[in-house]
Write a protein that holds these residues in place. Structure first.
Motif, PDB file in Angstrom:
ATOM      1  N   HIS A  55     -51.212 -43.952  39.160  1.00 57.77           N
ATOM      2  CA  HIS A  55     -52.432 -43.881  38.357  1.00 57.77           C
ATOM      3  C   HIS A  55     -52.090 -43.927  36.873  1.00 57.77           C
ATOM      4  O   HIS A  55     -52.751 -44.564  36.096  1.00 57.77           O
TER       5      HIS A  55
ATOM      6  N   TYR B 165     -49.194 -43.758  33.485  1.00 54.92           N
ATOM      7  CA  TYR B 165     -47.821 -44.086  33.093  1.00 54.92           C
ATOM      8  C   TYR B 165     -47.038 -42.807  32.864  1.00 54.92           C
ATOM      9  O   TYR B 165     -45.815 -42.798  32.921  1.00 54.92           O
TER      10      TYR B 165
ATOM     11  N   VAL C 283     -50.161 -43.205  21.862  1.00 51.94           N
ATOM     12  CA  VAL C 283     -51.219 -43.175  22.880  1.00 51.94           C
ATOM     13  C   VAL C 283     -51.442 -41.724  23.323  1.00 51.94           C
ATOM     14  O   VAL C 283     -52.574 -41.237  23.357  1.00 51.94           O
ATOM     15  N   ASP C 284     -50.364 -41.027  23.606  1.00 54.95           N
ATOM     16  CA  ASP C 284     -50.458 -39.609  24.005  1.00 54.95           C
ATOM     17  C   ASP C 284     -51.172 -38.791  22.932  1.00 54.95           C
ATOM     18  O   ASP C 284     -52.031 -37.965  23.224  1.00 54.95           O
TER      19      ASP C 284
ATOM     20  N   LEU D  95     -56.243 -37.693  31.090  1.00 50.11           N
ATOM     21  CA  LEU D  95     -54.847 -37.323  31.279  1.00 50.11           C
ATOM     22  C   LEU D  95     -53.892 -38.329  30.644  1.00 50.11           C
ATOM     23  O   LEU D  95     -52.940 -37.968  29.979  1.00 50.11           O
ATOM     24  N   SER D  96     -54.212 -39.610  30.848  1.00 45.75           N
ATOM     25  CA  SER D  96     -53.234 -40.616  30.459  1.00 45.75           C
ATOM     26  C   SER D  96     -53.871 -42.008  30.553  1.00 45.75           C
ATOM     27  O   SER D  96     -55.071 -42.117  30.820  1.00 45.75           O
ATOM     28  N   VAL D  97     -53.068 -43.025  30.337  1.00 44.02           N
ATOM     29  CA  VAL D  97     -53.537 -44.393  30.592  1.00 44.02           C
ATOM     30  C   VAL D  97     -52.814 -44.896  31.844  1.00 44.02           C
ATOM     31  O   VAL D  97     -51.750 -44.376  32.196  1.00 44.02           O
ATOM     32  N   SER D  98     -53.385 -45.895  32.492  1.00 45.53           N
ATOM     33  CA  SER D  98     -52.741 -46.419  33.697  1.00 45.53           C
ATOM     34  C   SER D  98     -51.505 -47.230  33.295  1.00 45.53           C
ATOM     35  O   SER D  98     -51.405 -47.688  32.146  1.00 45.53           O
ATOM     36  N   PRO D  99     -50.572 -47.439  34.206  1.00 41.51           N
ATOM     37  CA  PRO D  99     -49.390 -48.246  33.867  1.00 41.51           C
ATOM     38  C   PRO D  99     -49.777 -49.642  33.393  1.00 41.51           C
ATOM     39  O   PRO D  99     -49.134 -50.195  32.508  1.00 41.51           O
TER      40      PRO D  99
ATOM     41  N   MET E  74     -50.817 -49.397  29.763  1.00 39.41           N
ATOM     42  CA  MET E  74     -49.653 -49.209  28.913  1.00 39.41           C
ATOM     43  C   MET E  74     -48.881 -50.521  28.759  1.00 39.41           C
ATOM     44  O   MET E  74     -48.413 -50.860  27.676  1.00 39.41           O
TER      45      MET E  74
ATOM     46  N   SER F 138     -60.230 -39.717  34.787  1.00 42.49           N
ATOM     47  CA  SER F 138     -59.120 -39.021  34.140  1.00 42.49           C
ATOM     48  C   SER F 138     -58.073 -39.969  33.578  1.00 42.49           C
ATOM     49  O   SER F 138     -57.177 -39.546  32.860  1.00 42.49           O
ATOM     50  N   ILE F 139     -58.173 -41.244  33.980  1.00 45.20           N
ATOM     51  CA  ILE F 139     -57.172 -42.212  33.551  1.00 45.20           C
ATOM     52  C   ILE F 139     -57.869 -43.401  32.894  1.00 45.20           C
ATOM     53  O   ILE F 139     -58.844 -43.928  33.443  1.00 45.20           O
TER      54      ILE F 139
END
Lengths: 258, 454
Positions: free
Chosen positions: A173, A175, B321-322, B337-341, B344, B373-374
């Motif tokens: 989901h 990185y 990004v974080d 929470l984050s970005v998807s691979p 990125m 969340s992503i």
């Protein structure tokens, strides 16, 4: 081989925090032997002044506990190796460093390099098949469990007949794999008996899963290793408290490689 | 089940579900329990924390001197909501507020102590944004080029030298200028920004130097200029390359003589100010073209920094990004929470002509659209996706002859399986797909790899 090791000190141990330590122990090591040890005061010094102390003393390795990324990166930019999150007595830290038992820790954001390139749908499909073929009932979708749990697998304990609920997160989901693992742990810690993370097993990911009590399963094609699952609860390797008897049923079981 | 067992079970559930970090220590300050929120805030799992001294886990600025938990254990006095900074396992500074209390048994004997703590990062983010109280530590970079600049900036900040910062738009020039001020001995005084590009030449003098009553028709009373407001502080001249030649001479005089005359006044005023200037133009080029005075250039460029564009420090993209995710989470009360691979990957390949500001805007846009969340590719701005279409296709299928594009997928899988004696790993590699994807496709087409073993 010569190296100069600096360690922020507190009560003869590695100080909790690089920036608030009151002195550095600076040890000169030659051919695996500590040649000299001096102390350098740094009471009231700001972070930059501390970096300057390291540079002025030609330090090649900094062993410390907590250190802000900013200073760690700055120190690394000066060619100094940083080994952080170490909490040991000073002598032990030096002694362990000499045979290179202390390794520089990988910063958590470096997990990004391990980003999964397998499509999430494929991982979910494979995982579903794996668990269903071992007798689990599968529930999926947001109504079954919150993010990042993709699947909930349920099977009855062969001993007490109570349902065993497994939270499964099929990596890929985010990185930031480390964040995903921690999130899985936090979301699933109360309502599930077991937590599974599906992801190619790099050493860092395996270590983090172990630390948070999560079972790591590497996606692959063959299901053979799991068909000889431990006990009567298939796939799960870690013993679930309260269901210990279920793991004692089958003595011929072969643990799968995690 | 006994009441005690029930109580313990309930306490465990309560501790697991609350958002505040809670941990207990024994009399020797060794951690005996550590709840999930404590794990989340510190980044250290309970399995690693329990059994260790609290200061080995917390990395706080008061661990060595003035530990509140130690004081509570010694005196029995509670602490409530004391602000402290800790460094988490990932090296991030986390502002928290802590409360401590003694744990006693039924006979009143001290068993240990409990500490509860609350993450104040979101509040701190907003506070920084409000007061623009940035330091070098707020500049996010892992780039060696930037770290070389960091290495000399503290000395530069301490000095009184004029600084010229050159770099493309959105590369963070203002952040560096503010950080120089905040690290300089002038930090207690004002930091004044003058945008040379936005100020009409006619108003430059009155805005900068101020005027006295009667200096011109509408000058009904004395008005202090921006230089007066920045007295003993720092003036930041942004977009200095936009300054017209006629105005440049006035600035030159200020730099040379450190004094100026308010409009309508014959009495020079001494200026005790530090000057930092920035431009996205190549000022040396402007000098050679006669658009910028060379004497002013050399007065300004006593210390000169060139900030590289983001495309020359791609290693910073994940960190930025974080950072922007955390910033937007605080601002918008979301929990992304984050970005998807995939996202990125797209970001890492993008050239970012608008530099850090462009990345910031992309993440801000995604925050508006994203409900989960992503951040996924569909949450990115449409123009951005369009410009990166080709790249997106490359994410999962680096080989040009992708499996999905072949007319007869099943035939191709069978053919390659046959060539590889049914070896699935080799087949997947040759097809440019993952083994799990091959497995799903074989299942779909009902292909048994064992049929291709010779």
């Amino acid at each position: 081989m010569k190296s100069i090791i600096a360690i922020p000190e507190f009560e003869n141990k590695v100080a909790p925090c690089f920036e608030s330590a009151t002195c550095f122990v600076i040890a000169k090591v030659e051919n695996g032997r500590t040649v000299s040890i001096i102390k350098s005061d740094c009471i009231g010094c700001e972070g930059f002044e501390r970096v300057r102390i390291l540079r002025n003393n030609h330090v090649s390795i900094l062993i410390c506990n907590g250190i802000k990324n900013f200073y760690m990166h700055l120190i690394q930019a000066y060619g100094i190796l940083v080994i952080r999150n170490i909490s040991l007595p000073i002598n032990e830290a030096i002694a362990l460093h000499i045979p290179e038992k202390l390794k520089p820790e990988v910063a958590s954001t470096d997990f990004s390099v391990a980003a999964v390139t397998i499509p999430l749908d494929d991982l979910i499909c494979w995982t579903k098949d794996l668990f269903q073929s071992h007798g689990y009932k599968i529930f999926e979708g947001e109504s079954a469990a919150p993010f990042p749990i993709d699947l909930v697998a349920e099977i009855n304990c062969p001993v007490c007949k109570k349902p065993i609920r497994v939270a499964i997160c099929c990596g890929a989901h985010a990185y930031r794999v480390d964040q995903e693992i921690k999130e899985l742990h936090h979301v699933a810690c109360t309502d599930f008996h077991s937590h599974i993370y599906i992801h190619p097993a790099t050493p860092d990911i395996a270590r983090l899963c172990e630390e948070y009590g999560i079972e790591l399963i590497e996606p692959g094609i063959e299901h053979e290793p799991y068909s000889k699952s431990i006990g009567k609860i298939p796939i799960l390797k870690k013993i679930i408290p309260g269901h210990e008897m279920a793991w004692k049923i089958d003595n011929n079981s072969v643990p799968h490689k995690n | 089940m006994s009441n005690t067992t029930n109580d313990l079970r309930f306490f465990k559930v309560i501790l697991s579900s609350i958002a505040d970090g809670v941990f207990t220590v024994n009399g020797d300050r060794i951690i005996t329990s550590f709840n999930p929120a404590a794990e989340k805030i510190t980044g250290i799992s309970a399995s690693k924390a329990v059994g260790r001294k609290c200061y080995e886990v917390f990395h706080s600025d008061i661990c060595e001197h003035g530990c509140l938990l130690e004081r509570t254990l010694k005196t029995g006095v509670e602490s409530i909501d004391q602000p402290v900074n800790i460094i988490n396992n990932a090296g991030e500074k986390i502002p928290i507020s802590i409360s401590t209390a003694v744990l006693r048994d039924d006979d009143g004997r001290v068993l240990g102590a409990v500490e509860t703590f609350r993450d104040l990062s979101a509040i701190e983010h907003l506070r920084k944004e409000l007061w623009k109280n940035y330091s070098f530590e707020d500049i996010i970079s892992k780039s060696p080029i930037i770290h070389k600049i960091f290495g000399i900036l503290p000395d530069v900040a301490e000095s009184e030298s004029t600084v010229l910062i050159q770099g493309p738009s959105g590369s963070g020039k203002e952040l560096f200028a503010r950080a120089i001020h905040n690290l300089s001995p002038r930090r207690e005084n004002n930091y004044v920004i003058i945008n040379c590009g936005a100020l009409p030449a006619q108003l430059f003098e009155s805005e900068l130097f101020g005027y006295i009553r009667g200096a011109f028709t509408d000058a009904k009373r004395d008005k202090a200029g921006k230089l007066a407001a920045a007295e003993k502080g720092t003036v930041f001249f942004d977009e200095i390359g936009e300054l017209p030649l006629s105005t440049q001479v006035k600035l030159l005089r200020l730099l040379q003589q450190r004094e100026y005359e308010p409009l309508g006044s014959a009495k020079p005023v001494k200026a005790d100010i530090r000057i930092v200037a920035a431009t996205n133009k190549d000022l040396r080029e402007h000098v050679s073209q006669g658009k910028f005075r060379d004497d002013l250039y050399f007065r300004l460029a006593v210390v000169k920094f060139d900030l590289p564009p983001l495309c020359q420090r791609r290693e910073d993209i994940p960190y930025l990004v974080d950072h922007f995710i955390k910033q937007n989470n605080a601002r918008r009360e979301k929990n992304i929470l984050s970005v998807s691979p995939e996202v990125m990957d797209i970001l890492m390949r993008h050239d970012f002509p608008g530099n850090i500001r462009e990345l910031e805007n992309i993440i801000e846009y995604a925050f508006v659209i994203c409900r989960g969340s992503i951040i996924q590719t569909e949450h990115l701005p449409t123009e951005f996706i369009k410009s990166g279409d080709k790249r997106i296709g490359m994410v999962h299928n680096p080989k040009g002859d992708s499996l999905a594009k072949t007319i007869n997928e099943q035939k191709r899988i069978e053919e390659i399986l046959k060539n590889n004696n049914g070896h699935q790993g080799k087949t997947a590699r040759e097809l440019g797909i993952d083994r799990t994807t091959l497995w799903r496709k074989m299942k779909f087409y009902n292909i048994n790899p064992k049929d291709y073993h010779h």
